[in-house]
Design a protein around this motif. Structure first.
Motif, PDB file in Angstrom:
ATOM      1  N   ARG A  98     -66.720  20.868   4.104  1.00  0.00           N
ATOM      2  CA  ARG A  98     -66.229  21.855   5.065  1.00  0.00           C
ATOM      3  C   ARG A  98     -66.980  21.766   6.387  1.00  0.00           C
ATOM      4  N   ARG A  99     -68.291  21.531   6.295  1.00  0.00           N
ATOM      5  CA  ARG A  99     -69.099  21.452   7.514  1.00  0.00           C
ATOM      6  C   ARG A  99     -68.692  20.264   8.372  1.00  0.00           C
ATOM      7  N   HIS A 100     -68.334  19.176   7.726  1.00  0.00           N
ATOM      8  CA  HIS A 100     -68.004  17.952   8.475  1.00  0.00           C
ATOM      9  C   HIS A 100     -66.503  17.651   8.474  1.00  0.00           C
ATOM     10  N   GLU A 101     -65.710  18.603   7.985  1.00  0.00           N
ATOM     11  CA  GLU A 101     -64.246  18.484   7.983  1.00  0.00           C
ATOM     12  C   GLU A 101     -63.782  17.226   7.269  1.00  0.00           C
ATOM     13  N   LEU A 102     -64.285  17.045   6.067  1.00  0.00           N
ATOM     14  CA  LEU A 102     -63.924  15.884   5.263  1.00  0.00           C
ATOM     15  C   LEU A 102     -62.728  16.182   4.369  1.00  0.00           C
ATOM     16  N   LEU A 103     -61.868  15.192   4.202  1.00  0.00           N
ATOM     17  CA  LEU A 103     -60.878  15.200   3.137  1.00  0.00           C
ATOM     18  C   LEU A 103     -61.607  14.830   1.844  1.00  0.00           C
ATOM     19  N   ILE A 104     -61.329  15.537   0.753  1.00  0.00           N
ATOM     20  CA  ILE A 104     -61.897  15.198  -0.551  1.00  0.00           C
ATOM     21  C   ILE A 104     -60.797  14.587  -1.416  1.00  0.00           C
ATOM     22  N   LEU A 162     -76.506  14.232  -2.757  1.00  0.00           N
ATOM     23  CA  LEU A 162     -75.731  14.973  -1.763  1.00  0.00           C
ATOM     24  C   LEU A 162     -76.494  15.165  -0.460  1.00  0.00           C
ATOM     25  N   ALA A 163     -77.823  15.147  -0.513  1.00  0.00           N
ATOM     26  CA  ALA A 163     -78.597  15.184   0.736  1.00  0.00           C
ATOM     27  C   ALA A 163     -78.345  13.910   1.528  1.00  0.00           C
ATOM     28  N   ALA A 164     -78.239  12.777   0.816  1.00  0.00           N
ATOM     29  CA  ALA A 164     -77.935  11.513   1.480  1.00  0.00           C
ATOM     30  C   ALA A 164     -76.525  11.536   2.058  1.00  0.00           C
ATOM     31  N   LEU A 165     -75.582  12.162   1.341  1.00  0.00           N
ATOM     32  CA  LEU A 165     -74.223  12.295   1.870  1.00  0.00           C
ATOM     33  C   LEU A 165     -74.227  13.086   3.170  1.00  0.00           C
ATOM     34  N   GLN A 203     -73.673  21.471  -7.873  1.00  0.00           N
ATOM     35  CA  GLN A 203     -73.471  20.220  -7.135  1.00  0.00           C
ATOM     36  C   GLN A 203     -72.096  20.196  -6.475  1.00  0.00           C
ATOM     37  N   ARG A 204     -71.097  20.658  -7.188  1.00  0.00           N
ATOM     38  CA  ARG A 204     -69.735  20.676  -6.641  1.00  0.00           C
ATOM     39  C   ARG A 204     -69.652  21.619  -5.434  1.00  0.00           C
ATOM     40  N   SER A 240     -69.401  22.324   0.411  1.00  0.00           N
ATOM     41  CA  SER A 240     -70.018  22.850   1.627  1.00  0.00           C
ATOM     42  C   SER A 240     -70.177  21.743   2.679  1.00  0.00           C
ATOM     43  N   ILE A 241     -70.612  20.567   2.242  1.00  0.00           N
ATOM     44  CA  ILE A 241     -70.750  19.432   3.162  1.00  0.00           C
ATOM     45  C   ILE A 241     -69.379  19.036   3.716  1.00  0.00           C
TER      46      ILE A 241
END
Length: 444
Positions: free
Chosen positions: A252-258, A210-213, A243-244, A249-250
Protein backbone atom coordinates in the motif's frame (compact mmCIF):
# COMPACT_ATOMS: atom_id res chain seq x y z
CA UNK A 1 38.27 -18.46 -44.34
CA UNK A 2 39.04 -20.17 -41.02
CA UNK A 3 36.97 -19.00 -38.03
CA UNK A 4 38.71 -16.80 -35.46
CA UNK A 5 40.93 -18.57 -32.93
CA UNK A 6 38.53 -17.93 -30.03
CA UNK A 7 35.62 -19.35 -32.05
CA UNK A 8 37.55 -22.53 -32.65
CA UNK A 9 38.20 -22.80 -28.92
CA UNK A 10 34.51 -22.23 -28.15
CA UNK A 11 33.55 -24.98 -30.59
CA UNK A 12 36.11 -27.38 -29.13
CA UNK A 13 35.01 -26.86 -25.54
CA UNK A 14 31.34 -27.02 -26.52
CA UNK A 15 31.91 -30.36 -28.27
CA UNK A 16 33.77 -31.75 -25.24
CA UNK A 17 30.88 -30.72 -22.97
CA UNK A 18 28.17 -32.14 -25.22
CA UNK A 19 29.95 -35.46 -25.69
CA UNK A 20 30.62 -35.85 -21.98
CA UNK A 21 34.39 -35.47 -22.15
CA UNK A 22 33.84 -32.59 -19.75
CA UNK A 23 31.09 -33.95 -17.47
CA UNK A 24 28.60 -31.80 -15.53
CA UNK A 25 30.16 -30.14 -12.50
CA UNK A 26 33.68 -29.97 -13.96
CA UNK A 27 35.54 -26.86 -12.85
CA UNK A 28 37.16 -25.27 -15.90
CA UNK A 29 40.51 -23.45 -15.80
CA UNK A 30 40.41 -19.84 -14.61
CA UNK A 31 40.32 -17.17 -17.30
CA UNK A 32 44.02 -16.53 -16.74
CA UNK A 33 44.91 -20.23 -16.83
CA UNK A 34 42.97 -20.67 -20.07
CA UNK A 35 44.68 -17.67 -21.59
CA UNK A 36 48.11 -19.01 -20.66
CA UNK A 37 47.39 -22.56 -21.80
CA UNK A 38 45.88 -21.53 -25.14
CA UNK A 39 48.26 -18.59 -25.68
CA UNK A 40 45.46 -16.10 -26.06
CA UNK A 41 44.80 -12.74 -24.46
CA UNK A 42 42.98 -12.64 -21.12
CA UNK A 43 40.13 -10.66 -22.70
CA UNK A 44 39.79 -13.39 -25.33
CA UNK A 45 39.60 -16.10 -22.68
CA UNK A 46 36.85 -14.10 -20.98
CA UNK A 47 35.02 -13.91 -24.29
CA UNK A 48 35.27 -17.71 -24.74
CA UNK A 49 33.62 -18.38 -21.39
CA UNK A 50 31.00 -15.69 -22.03
CA UNK A 51 29.96 -17.43 -25.25
CA UNK A 52 29.82 -20.84 -23.57
CA UNK A 53 27.66 -19.36 -20.82
CA UNK A 54 25.34 -17.77 -23.41
CA UNK A 55 25.00 -21.23 -24.99
CA UNK A 56 23.89 -22.62 -21.64
CA UNK A 57 26.89 -24.94 -21.35
CA UNK A 58 28.72 -23.40 -18.39
CA UNK A 59 27.94 -21.22 -15.42
CA UNK A 60 30.28 -18.71 -13.84
CA UNK A 61 30.16 -18.14 -10.10
CA UNK A 62 31.97 -15.12 -8.59
CA UNK A 63 34.82 -16.25 -6.38
CA UNK A 64 34.41 -19.93 -7.27
CA UNK A 65 35.08 -20.30 -10.98
CA UNK A 66 33.41 -21.57 -14.15
CA UNK A 67 31.65 -24.94 -14.14
CA UNK A 68 30.13 -27.24 -16.74
CA UNK A 69 26.35 -27.31 -16.52
CA UNK A 70 24.11 -30.35 -16.85
CA UNK A 71 23.17 -30.08 -20.53
CA UNK A 72 20.23 -32.47 -20.14
CA UNK A 73 18.38 -29.44 -18.75
CA UNK A 74 16.65 -27.40 -21.49
CA UNK A 75 18.10 -23.85 -21.61
CA UNK A 76 16.18 -21.28 -19.62
CA UNK A 77 14.02 -23.77 -17.76
CA UNK A 78 16.05 -26.51 -16.16
CA UNK A 79 13.27 -29.08 -16.04
CA UNK A 80 14.74 -32.44 -16.96
CA UNK A 81 12.92 -34.04 -19.86
CA UNK A 82 14.50 -37.39 -18.99
CA UNK A 83 11.50 -37.94 -16.73
CA UNK A 84 9.45 -38.76 -19.81
CA UNK A 85 11.77 -41.64 -20.68
CA UNK A 86 10.73 -45.21 -19.93
CA UNK A 87 11.91 -46.32 -16.52
CA UNK A 88 12.77 -42.83 -15.29
CA UNK A 89 11.46 -42.01 -11.80
CA UNK A 90 10.15 -38.45 -11.83
CA UNK A 91 11.08 -36.37 -8.78
CA UNK A 92 10.98 -33.24 -10.94
CA UNK A 93 7.30 -32.54 -11.51
CA UNK A 94 4.46 -33.04 -9.05
CA UNK A 95 1.60 -35.05 -10.50
CA UNK A 96 -0.23 -36.04 -7.30
CA UNK A 97 -2.91 -38.64 -7.93
CA UNK A 98 -4.87 -40.90 -5.63
CA UNK A 99 -6.27 -44.41 -6.21
CA UNK A 100 -9.78 -44.25 -7.59
CA UNK A 101 -9.54 -40.89 -9.32
CA UNK A 102 -10.04 -42.44 -12.75
CA UNK A 103 -13.27 -44.02 -11.49
CA UNK A 104 -14.37 -40.59 -10.28
CA UNK A 105 -13.75 -39.24 -13.77
CA UNK A 106 -15.81 -42.01 -15.40
CA UNK A 107 -18.73 -41.32 -13.07
CA UNK A 108 -18.50 -37.57 -13.65
CA UNK A 109 -18.46 -38.01 -17.42
CA UNK A 110 -21.53 -40.25 -17.24
CA UNK A 111 -23.35 -37.65 -15.15
CA UNK A 112 -22.32 -34.94 -17.57
CA UNK A 113 -23.52 -37.01 -20.53
CA UNK A 114 -26.90 -37.42 -18.85
CA UNK A 115 -27.31 -33.71 -18.17
CA UNK A 116 -29.55 -31.51 -20.27
CA UNK A 117 -26.96 -28.85 -21.04
CA UNK A 118 -24.63 -30.69 -23.45
CA UNK A 119 -25.50 -28.53 -26.43
CA UNK A 120 -24.54 -25.40 -24.52
CA UNK A 121 -21.16 -26.87 -23.60
CA UNK A 122 -20.26 -27.16 -27.29
CA UNK A 123 -20.60 -23.42 -27.86
CA UNK A 124 -18.35 -20.50 -26.99
CA UNK A 125 -18.60 -19.56 -23.35
CA UNK A 126 -18.29 -16.07 -21.80
CA UNK A 127 -14.58 -15.24 -21.54
CA UNK A 128 -14.51 -15.40 -17.74
CA UNK A 129 -16.92 -18.32 -17.44
CA UNK A 130 -20.68 -18.62 -17.09
CA UNK A 131 -22.18 -16.70 -14.13
CA UNK A 132 -23.40 -19.77 -12.22
CA UNK A 133 -19.98 -21.43 -12.56
CA UNK A 134 -18.19 -18.31 -11.36
CA UNK A 135 -20.53 -18.32 -8.34
CA UNK A 136 -19.54 -21.95 -7.60
CA UNK A 137 -15.86 -21.02 -7.67
CA UNK A 138 -16.56 -18.03 -5.42
CA UNK A 139 -18.15 -20.35 -2.83
CA UNK A 140 -15.08 -22.60 -3.04
CA UNK A 141 -12.77 -19.62 -2.45
CA UNK A 142 -14.86 -18.57 0.54
CA UNK A 143 -13.97 -21.91 2.17
CA UNK A 144 -10.34 -20.77 1.93
CA UNK A 145 -10.96 -17.48 3.63
CA UNK A 146 -11.47 -15.37 0.51
CA UNK A 147 -14.91 -13.83 0.22
CA UNK A 148 -15.35 -12.40 -3.25
CA UNK A 149 -18.46 -12.08 -5.46
CA UNK A 150 -18.73 -14.34 -8.50
CA UNK A 151 -18.54 -11.29 -10.78
CA UNK A 152 -14.92 -10.83 -9.67
CA UNK A 153 -13.97 -14.45 -10.33
CA UNK A 154 -12.66 -15.47 -13.76
CA UNK A 155 -12.29 -19.09 -14.84
CA UNK A 156 -9.07 -19.84 -16.74
CA UNK A 157 -7.20 -22.82 -18.17
CA UNK A 158 -5.10 -23.61 -15.12
CA UNK A 159 -3.17 -21.48 -12.64
CA UNK A 160 -0.32 -20.89 -15.09
CA UNK A 161 -2.81 -19.42 -17.55
CA UNK A 162 -4.19 -17.32 -14.71
CA UNK A 163 -0.74 -15.88 -14.04
CA UNK A 164 -0.22 -15.27 -17.76
CA UNK A 165 -3.46 -13.35 -18.32
CA UNK A 166 -2.86 -11.33 -15.15
CA UNK A 167 0.57 -10.31 -16.42
CA UNK A 168 -0.75 -9.56 -19.91
CA UNK A 169 -3.59 -7.43 -18.58
CA UNK A 170 -1.91 -5.51 -15.77
CA UNK A 171 1.82 -5.39 -16.48
CA UNK A 172 3.90 -3.86 -19.25
CA UNK A 173 7.32 -4.76 -20.72
CA UNK A 174 10.05 -3.33 -18.52
CA UNK A 175 7.97 -3.41 -15.33
CA UNK A 176 9.91 -4.43 -12.24
CA UNK A 177 8.40 -7.29 -10.24
CA UNK A 178 9.70 -8.19 -6.79
CA UNK A 179 9.70 -11.92 -6.12
CA UNK A 180 11.41 -14.40 -3.87
CA UNK A 181 15.05 -15.25 -4.55
CA UNK A 182 13.79 -18.80 -5.06
CA UNK A 183 10.44 -18.86 -6.80
CA UNK A 184 8.10 -20.84 -9.08
CA UNK A 185 9.84 -21.52 -12.44
CA UNK A 186 6.64 -20.94 -14.40
CA UNK A 187 6.58 -17.32 -13.28
CA UNK A 188 10.20 -16.89 -14.36
CA UNK A 189 9.33 -18.17 -17.84
CA UNK A 190 6.31 -15.87 -17.95
CA UNK A 191 8.42 -12.86 -16.89
CA UNK A 192 10.93 -13.58 -19.62
CA UNK A 193 8.19 -13.84 -22.25
CA UNK A 194 6.57 -10.61 -21.05
CA UNK A 195 9.94 -8.81 -20.72
CA UNK A 196 9.45 -8.18 -17.02
CA UNK A 197 12.41 -7.57 -14.72
CA UNK A 198 12.46 -9.80 -11.65
CA UNK A 199 13.98 -8.30 -8.53
CA UNK A 200 14.89 -10.99 -5.96
CA UNK A 201 13.74 -10.69 -2.35
CA UNK A 202 16.15 -12.48 0.03
CA UNK A 203 14.60 -15.24 2.07
CA UNK A 204 14.60 -16.04 5.77
CA UNK A 205 13.78 -19.29 7.53
CA UNK A 206 10.09 -18.35 7.73
CA UNK A 207 9.46 -16.30 4.61
CA UNK A 208 10.67 -13.39 2.51
CA UNK A 209 12.83 -10.69 4.09
CA UNK A 210 10.20 -7.96 4.11
CA UNK A 211 12.64 -5.30 5.33
CA UNK A 212 14.68 -6.05 2.21
CA UNK A 213 11.51 -5.75 0.11
CA UNK A 214 10.85 -2.31 1.59
CA UNK A 215 14.40 -1.25 0.73
CA UNK A 216 13.99 -2.52 -2.83
CA UNK A 217 10.80 -0.50 -3.21
CA UNK A 218 12.56 2.59 -1.85
CA UNK A 219 15.43 2.27 -4.32
CA UNK A 220 13.61 0.98 -7.44
CA UNK A 221 10.30 1.69 -9.14
CA UNK A 222 8.67 -1.66 -8.34
CA UNK A 223 5.33 -2.27 -10.05
CA UNK A 224 4.22 -5.51 -8.38
CA UNK A 225 5.16 -8.27 -5.97
CA UNK A 226 4.63 -11.95 -6.82
CA UNK A 227 4.09 -14.01 -3.68
CA UNK A 228 3.27 -17.56 -2.58
CA UNK A 229 2.36 -16.90 1.06
CA UNK A 230 0.67 -20.26 1.67
CA UNK A 231 2.92 -23.23 0.84
CA UNK A 232 5.78 -21.59 -0.97
CA UNK A 233 7.27 -23.51 -3.89
CA UNK A 234 10.03 -24.72 -3.44
CA UNK A 235 10.69 -23.88 0.24
CA UNK A 236 7.34 -24.80 1.76
CA UNK A 237 7.01 -21.84 4.10
CA UNK A 238 3.66 -20.45 5.23
CA UNK A 239 3.79 -16.75 6.04
CA UNK A 240 2.28 -15.74 9.36
CA UNK A 241 -0.59 -13.27 9.62
CA UNK A 242 1.85 -10.64 10.88
CA UNK A 243 4.12 -11.18 7.88
CA UNK A 244 1.16 -10.91 5.51
CA UNK A 245 0.03 -7.69 7.13
CA UNK A 246 3.54 -6.29 6.82
CA UNK A 247 3.69 -7.21 3.12
CA UNK A 248 0.31 -5.57 2.55
CA UNK A 249 1.50 -2.44 4.36
CA UNK A 250 4.55 -2.23 2.07
CA UNK A 251 2.37 -2.79 -1.01
CA UNK A 252 0.00 0.00 0.00
CA UNK A 253 2.83 2.38 0.83
CA UNK A 254 4.48 1.86 -2.54
CA UNK A 255 1.28 1.25 -4.54
CA UNK A 256 2.22 -2.26 -5.56
CA UNK A 257 0.03 -4.77 -7.34
CA UNK A 258 0.09 -8.08 -5.42
CA UNK A 259 -0.06 -11.33 -7.41
CA UNK A 260 -0.90 -14.13 -4.98
CA UNK A 261 -0.17 -17.67 -6.21
CA UNK A 262 -2.17 -20.19 -4.19
CA UNK A 263 -1.60 -23.31 -6.29
CA UNK A 264 -0.47 -25.38 -3.28
CA UNK A 265 -2.45 -23.54 -0.59
CA UNK A 266 -4.94 -26.43 -0.30
CA UNK A 267 -2.25 -28.45 1.51
CA UNK A 268 -2.31 -26.13 4.53
CA UNK A 269 -5.09 -26.59 7.07
CA UNK A 270 -6.27 -23.49 8.94
CA UNK A 271 -3.93 -21.20 7.01
CA UNK A 272 -3.78 -17.48 7.78
CA UNK A 273 -6.05 -15.31 5.60
CA UNK A 274 -5.00 -14.91 1.95
CA UNK A 275 -3.32 -11.67 0.95
CA UNK A 276 -6.37 -11.04 -1.23
CA UNK A 277 -8.52 -10.99 1.92
CA UNK A 278 -6.19 -8.49 3.62
CA UNK A 279 -5.71 -6.23 0.58
CA UNK A 280 -8.68 -6.90 -1.73
CA UNK A 281 -8.21 -3.59 -3.57
CA UNK A 282 -4.78 -4.51 -5.00
CA UNK A 283 -4.43 -8.30 -4.98
CA UNK A 284 -5.03 -10.75 -7.82
CA UNK A 285 -5.47 -14.25 -6.40
CA UNK A 286 -4.60 -17.18 -8.69
CA UNK A 287 -5.22 -20.87 -8.08
CA UNK A 288 -6.45 -23.99 -9.85
CA UNK A 289 -7.21 -27.70 -9.68
CA UNK A 290 -4.06 -29.16 -11.24
CA UNK A 291 -2.48 -30.12 -7.91
CA UNK A 292 -5.57 -30.58 -5.76
CA UNK A 293 -7.40 -32.75 -8.32
CA UNK A 294 -5.37 -33.67 -11.41
CA UNK A 295 -2.76 -32.05 -13.62
CA UNK A 296 -4.81 -32.93 -16.69
CA UNK A 297 -7.77 -30.93 -15.41
CA UNK A 298 -6.65 -27.54 -16.70
CA UNK A 299 -9.12 -25.37 -14.84
CA UNK A 300 -7.98 -22.43 -12.74
CA UNK A 301 -9.38 -19.34 -11.06
CA UNK A 302 -8.48 -15.67 -10.91
CA UNK A 303 -10.10 -13.52 -8.24
CA UNK A 304 -9.49 -9.83 -8.92
CA UNK A 305 -10.60 -6.37 -7.85
CA UNK A 306 -13.60 -5.25 -9.90
CA UNK A 307 -11.63 -2.57 -11.77
CA UNK A 308 -9.43 -5.20 -13.46
CA UNK A 309 -12.07 -7.74 -14.47
CA UNK A 310 -12.54 -6.34 -17.99
CA UNK A 311 -8.81 -6.15 -18.70
CA UNK A 312 -8.23 -9.75 -17.62
CA UNK A 313 -11.25 -10.91 -19.63
CA UNK A 314 -9.66 -9.33 -22.72
CA UNK A 315 -6.44 -11.24 -22.02
CA UNK A 316 -8.43 -14.48 -21.73
CA UNK A 317 -10.08 -13.72 -25.05
CA UNK A 318 -6.69 -13.06 -26.64
CA UNK A 319 -5.25 -16.37 -25.42
CA UNK A 320 -7.93 -19.08 -25.15
CA UNK A 321 -11.22 -17.17 -25.66
CA UNK A 322 -12.65 -19.20 -22.75
CA UNK A 323 -11.96 -22.30 -20.72
CA UNK A 324 -13.46 -25.32 -22.55
CA UNK A 325 -17.07 -25.76 -21.49
CA UNK A 326 -16.85 -29.49 -20.81
CA UNK A 327 -13.79 -29.09 -18.56
CA UNK A 328 -15.37 -26.21 -16.67
CA UNK A 329 -18.64 -28.06 -16.15
CA UNK A 330 -16.78 -31.12 -14.88
CA UNK A 331 -14.65 -29.07 -12.49
CA UNK A 332 -17.57 -27.03 -11.17
CA UNK A 333 -19.59 -30.21 -10.61
CA UNK A 334 -16.80 -31.55 -8.40
CA UNK A 335 -16.50 -28.23 -6.59
CA UNK A 336 -20.23 -28.15 -5.95
CA UNK A 337 -20.70 -31.74 -4.75
CA UNK A 338 -17.71 -31.76 -2.38
CA UNK A 339 -15.43 -34.01 -4.46
CA UNK A 340 -12.68 -31.38 -4.63
CA UNK A 341 -12.78 -30.80 -0.88
CA UNK A 342 -12.60 -34.55 -0.25
CA UNK A 343 -9.65 -34.98 -2.63
CA UNK A 344 -7.84 -32.07 -1.02
CA UNK A 345 -8.18 -33.67 2.42
CA UNK A 346 -6.91 -37.01 1.12
CA UNK A 347 -3.97 -35.35 -0.63
CA UNK A 348 -2.99 -33.51 2.54
CA UNK A 349 -2.70 -36.88 4.24
CA UNK A 350 -0.85 -38.34 1.26
CA UNK A 351 1.65 -35.47 1.29
CA UNK A 352 2.21 -35.89 5.05
CA UNK A 353 2.90 -39.58 4.54
CA UNK A 354 5.45 -38.86 1.80
CA UNK A 355 7.13 -36.21 3.92
CA UNK A 356 7.39 -38.71 6.76
CA UNK A 357 9.01 -41.20 4.41
CA UNK A 358 11.51 -38.56 3.24
CA UNK A 359 12.26 -37.56 6.82
CA UNK A 360 13.15 -41.15 7.73
CA UNK A 361 15.37 -41.71 4.70
CA UNK A 362 17.11 -38.32 4.78
CA UNK A 363 17.66 -38.40 8.54
CA UNK A 364 20.81 -36.51 9.43
CA UNK A 365 20.86 -34.48 6.24
CA UNK A 366 19.48 -30.92 6.48
CA UNK A 367 16.61 -30.02 4.20
CA UNK A 368 13.81 -27.46 4.03
CA UNK A 369 10.17 -28.40 3.74
CA UNK A 370 6.67 -28.26 5.22
CA UNK A 371 5.24 -31.40 6.86
CA UNK A 372 2.28 -31.41 4.44
CA UNK A 373 3.97 -30.37 1.18
CA UNK A 374 4.63 -32.38 -1.96
CA UNK A 375 8.21 -31.13 -2.29
CA UNK A 376 11.37 -30.49 -0.34
CA UNK A 377 14.57 -28.47 -0.78
CA UNK A 378 17.97 -30.08 -0.22
CA UNK A 379 20.87 -27.62 0.17
CA UNK A 380 24.11 -29.34 -0.80
CA UNK A 381 26.73 -27.04 0.67
CA UNK A 382 29.78 -25.72 -1.05
CA UNK A 383 31.52 -29.08 -1.29
CA UNK A 384 28.91 -30.71 -3.55
CA UNK A 385 28.01 -29.66 -7.09
CA UNK A 386 24.30 -29.94 -7.86
CA UNK A 387 24.99 -30.81 -11.50
CA UNK A 388 27.08 -33.79 -10.41
CA UNK A 389 24.31 -35.12 -8.20
CA UNK A 390 21.69 -34.63 -10.93
CA UNK A 391 23.88 -36.38 -13.50
CA UNK A 392 24.61 -39.31 -11.19
CA UNK A 393 20.92 -39.73 -10.39
CA UNK A 394 20.08 -39.54 -14.08
CA UNK A 395 22.36 -42.50 -14.68
CA UNK A 396 20.31 -44.34 -12.04
CA UNK A 397 17.03 -43.35 -13.76
CA UNK A 398 15.97 -40.76 -11.19
CA UNK A 399 15.10 -37.29 -12.44
CA UNK A 400 15.50 -34.30 -10.08
CA UNK A 401 15.88 -30.54 -10.51
CA UNK A 402 18.75 -28.28 -9.57
CA UNK A 403 18.13 -24.85 -8.04
CA UNK A 404 18.63 -23.13 -11.38
CA UNK A 405 15.00 -23.03 -12.58
CA UNK A 406 13.91 -21.56 -9.23
CA UNK A 407 16.64 -18.96 -8.72
CA UNK A 408 16.09 -15.29 -9.56
CA UNK A 409 19.55 -14.29 -8.32
CA UNK A 410 22.78 -14.22 -10.33
CA UNK A 411 24.31 -16.71 -7.92
CA UNK A 412 22.50 -20.06 -8.05
CA UNK A 413 22.74 -22.03 -4.79
CA UNK A 414 23.87 -25.63 -4.87
CA UNK A 415 20.70 -27.48 -3.99
CA UNK A 416 18.20 -29.88 -5.48
CA UNK A 417 14.43 -29.75 -5.27
CA UNK A 418 12.55 -33.03 -4.94
CA UNK A 419 8.93 -33.43 -6.03
CA UNK A 420 7.37 -36.21 -3.95
CA UNK A 421 3.93 -36.50 -5.50
CA UNK A 422 4.41 -38.27 -8.84
CA UNK A 423 5.43 -41.83 -7.94
CA UNK A 424 4.07 -44.72 -5.91
CA UNK A 425 5.30 -44.73 -2.29
CA UNK A 426 7.48 -47.84 -2.74
CA UNK A 427 9.13 -46.34 -5.83
CA UNK A 428 9.56 -43.03 -4.01
CA UNK A 429 11.28 -44.80 -1.14
CA UNK A 430 13.84 -46.38 -3.47
CA UNK A 431 14.39 -43.11 -5.33
CA UNK A 432 14.97 -41.15 -2.11
CA UNK A 433 17.53 -43.71 -1.01
CA UNK A 434 19.35 -43.18 -4.30
CA UNK A 435 19.23 -39.41 -3.74
CA UNK A 436 20.83 -39.76 -0.32
CA UNK A 437 23.49 -42.12 -1.66
CA UNK A 438 24.28 -39.77 -4.56
CA UNK A 439 24.79 -36.82 -2.21
CA UNK A 440 26.83 -38.92 0.20
CA UNK A 441 29.02 -40.07 -2.69
CA UNK A 442 30.18 -36.50 -3.33
CA UNK A 443 30.22 -35.47 0.32
CA UNK A 444 32.46 -38.07 1.89
Amino acid sequence: MAPPRYKQLVDTLAAEIRTGQLPPGTRLPTHRQLATKQRIALVTATRVYAELEAMGLVSGEPGRGTFVRNTSLPPGLGIDQQAAMAGMVDLNFNNPSLPGQSALLRDALRQLAASGDLEGLLRYQPHGGRPHERAIVARHLASRGLNVPGEQVLIVSGAQHGLAVTAMALLRPGDVIATDALTYPGFKVLAQAQQLELLPIPGTASGPDLAALAQLCASRRVRAVYSMPTMHNPLGWVMSTAQRQQLVSIARRHELLIIEDAAYAFLVEQAPPPLAALAPERTVYVSGLSKSVATGLRVGFVATPAQWVAAIERAIRATTWNTPGVMTALACGWLDDGTVMRLEAEKRQDAKSRQSLARDILAGRPYISHPASYFLWLPLGEEVRAEQVVARLGEQHVSVSTAEPFATTAHVPHAIRLALGSTAPDVLQQALQKVKQAIDYYTY
